[in-house]
Structures are given as C-alpha cells and as structure tokens.
Design an enzyme around this catalytic site. Structure first.
Site, mmCIF file in Angstrom:
data_model
loop_
_atom_site.group_PDB
_atom_site.id
_atom_site.type_symbol
_atom_site.label_atom_id
_atom_site.label_comp_id
_atom_site.label_asym_id
_atom_site.label_seq_id
_atom_site.Cartn_x
_atom_site.Cartn_y
_atom_site.Cartn_z
ATOM 1 N N GLY A 275 5.548 -5.657 3.418
ATOM 2 C CA GLY A 275 6.120 -4.772 2.023
ATOM 3 C C GLY A 275 4.159 -4.323 2.208
ATOM 4 O O GLY A 275 3.395 -4.436 2.574
ATOM 5 N N GLN B 125 -2.764 -1.120 -1.910
ATOM 6 C CA GLN B 125 -3.934 -1.526 -0.203
ATOM 7 C C GLN B 125 -4.020 -0.489 0.072
ATOM 8 O O GLN B 125 -4.572 -0.098 1.044
ATOM 9 C CB GLN B 125 -2.637 -2.282 0.484
ATOM 10 C CG GLN B 125 -2.270 -3.517 0.263
ATOM 11 C CD GLN B 125 -1.136 -4.121 1.087
ATOM 12 O OE1 GLN B 125 -0.052 -3.744 0.801
ATOM 13 N NE2 GLN B 125 -1.575 -5.115 2.003
ATOM 14 N N CYS C 250 -1.026 -10.820 4.944
ATOM 15 C CA CYS C 250 -1.238 -9.676 3.857
ATOM 16 C C CYS C 250 -2.040 -8.894 5.390
ATOM 17 O O CYS C 250 -2.832 -9.126 6.056
ATOM 18 C CB CYS C 250 -2.515 -9.656 3.286
ATOM 19 S SG CYS C 250 -2.685 -8.462 2.074
ATOM 20 N N LEU C 251 -1.609 -7.559 5.497
ATOM 21 C CA LEU C 251 -2.219 -6.474 5.494
ATOM 22 C C LEU C 251 -3.832 -6.144 5.412
ATOM 23 O O LEU C 251 -4.227 -5.990 5.674
ATOM 24 C CB LEU C 251 -1.439 -5.086 5.519
ATOM 25 C CG LEU C 251 0.160 -5.354 6.219
ATOM 26 C CD1 LEU C 251 0.806 -3.600 5.941
ATOM 27 C CD2 LEU C 251 0.022 -5.199 7.393
ATOM 28 N N HIS D 189 4.008 -11.837 -3.834
ATOM 29 C CA HIS D 189 2.932 -10.957 -3.078
ATOM 30 C C HIS D 189 2.203 -9.497 -3.864
ATOM 31 O O HIS D 189 0.925 -9.264 -4.155
ATOM 32 C CB HIS D 189 3.344 -11.322 -1.849
ATOM 33 C CG HIS D 189 2.110 -10.631 -1.038
ATOM 34 N ND1 HIS D 189 1.279 -12.028 -0.050
ATOM 35 C CD2 HIS D 189 1.852 -9.840 -0.731
ATOM 36 C CE1 HIS D 189 0.325 -11.489 0.501
ATOM 37 N NE2 HIS D 189 0.516 -9.988 0.496
ATOM 38 N N GLU D 190 3.663 -8.126 -3.904
ATOM 39 C CA GLU D 190 2.771 -7.248 -3.492
ATOM 40 C C GLU D 190 2.996 -6.802 -5.094
ATOM 41 O O GLU D 190 2.284 -5.955 -5.641
ATOM 42 C CB GLU D 190 4.213 -6.489 -3.222
ATOM 43 C CG GLU D 190 4.779 -6.416 -2.128
ATOM 44 C CD GLU D 190 3.565 -6.547 -1.195
ATOM 45 O OE1 GLU D 190 2.965 -5.253 -0.744
ATOM 46 O OE2 GLU D 190 4.167 -6.903 -0.176
ATOM 47 N N HIS E 291 -0.618 -7.551 -5.662
ATOM 48 C CA HIS E 291 -1.249 -6.339 -5.790
ATOM 49 C C HIS E 291 -1.493 -5.118 -6.536
ATOM 50 O O HIS E 291 -2.810 -4.855 -6.809
ATOM 51 C CB HIS E 291 -1.016 -5.309 -4.157
ATOM 52 C CG HIS E 291 -1.651 -6.486 -2.752
ATOM 53 N ND1 HIS E 291 -2.037 -6.218 -2.239
ATOM 54 C CD2 HIS E 291 -0.053 -6.985 -2.110
ATOM 55 C CE1 HIS E 291 -2.614 -6.875 -1.140
ATOM 56 N NE2 HIS E 291 -1.201 -7.056 -0.865
#
Ligand code: NI
Length: 184
Positions: free
Chosen positions: A49, A54, A103-104, A145-146, A149
């Site tokens: 995702g 991000q 998380c990236l 989670h997304e 963001h």
C-alpha cells in the site's frame, strides 16, 4: 516508469492532512501521472500500500495491492490493485485485532497495532465512480494504515505498548521468526 522517493519519518510533509482530490480532475493527465508514480513506486519498494502523501503529494489518493500466495505475507486475505480517491471510512464493528505493521516511511521497523476489523469504505475509483467496499480482517487494517497517511498519521502513533516496536532483524530473531510483516 516514474519511481519516486518515499518520504521518511521526520519529514513534516508526512504529517500534513491531505487535500481532497478535485473530482473534476480525476482522469486528467496529472491524475494518471500520480497513479503511475504510486504504482511504480509501490512495485519498486515491494509494498502492499502507498499513499500519495508518502511521495510528497498532499492529496487524498492511495493504492493498495495485496498479492496472493502464502509465501509472501503468510496466509492473509488478498486485495487486487485498488485505487482509492477521497476515501471515507465507517467503523462497522469496533472490535479490534492486532497485526505487526511496517511502513515504507518508517523503514527497518515493525510495530504491533490493533485496529477495528470490520469497516465500510466509500471512495471514488480511477474513473471517478463512487464505490463502497466492506473490508474485514487484514485488508481492513491495511486500509486504515493508508487512510491514516492521508490524515498525517503513522502506525507508530497507534502503538500502545512500546515493547512491541522492533527493528526487523530483532523481530526476526526474538519475536516472530519467519513471519513476514508487509510494508505499507
Ligand atoms: Ni505506511
């Protein structure tokens, strides 16, 4: 291909509340360029995702792609590549369950986070068509989670027990050997 750098923890842009994407601009050149950047970057990073925030775009667009196959992330529910524009979330059942999230934008760490496991998501797809999607279990966690963001939140904000925050190597060594936690 247009792989973009992923912003990391500490970059104030990750903490911005993203603006709604202008509906009249869904489908134009800039919109599809953003989608390409998101898809290329997610694929390059090997994540499941990615939110526009991000990659430094403060607009409410996120993609999720949870591949099938038990070898990658364990026996988790899958989700085909889905584009969420201006998503809204409704909690259908407040009962929570926890997953080890990665998380990236917080590379190298894993953290245990509990979230509601039954939600309704309403959003526009890449053709500006309204969609409703009921999610349970792991995909519900990934979506939240997304969604976080887009509101400037990170999974680490939800960690209630800091002993359940770990570097990846120590996670593998001490906590759950062999469990591959996905990156979002
Ligand atoms: Ni993330």
């Amino acid at each position: 291909m247009a792989i973009q750098p992923v912003l990391r923890l500490g970059n104030p842009k990750l903490r911005e509340v993203a603006e709604k994407y202008p509906v009249s601009e869904i489908g134009d050149t800039n919109f599809f360029a953003l989608l390409e950047d998101l898809k290329d970057t997610l694929q390059h990073q090997g994540g499941i995702g990615l939110a526009a925030t991000q990659i430094g775009v403060s607009q409410r667009v996120a993609i999720i792609d949870i591949p099938g196959g038990p070898t990658r992330y364990g026996d988790l529910d899958t989700m085909p590549l889905t584009v969420f524009v201006n998503p809204e979330i409704e909690i259908l059942d407040p009962e929570v369950a926890g997953y080890w999230e990665g998380c990236l934008s917080v590379p190298g760490l894993r953290g245990y986070v509990e979230r509601p496991q039954h939600i309704m998501v309403r959003y526009l797809d890449e053709t500006a068509t309204p969609q409703a999607l009921e999610l349970t279990g792991f995909p519900a966690t990934v979506f939240q989670h997304e969604f976080d963001h887009l509101d400037g939140r990170l999974y680490i904000d939800h960690i209630i027990d800091n002993s359940l925050l770990s570097f990846e190597e120590e996670f593998e060594q001490f906590i759950a050997p062999g469990l591959q936690a996905p990156q979002e």
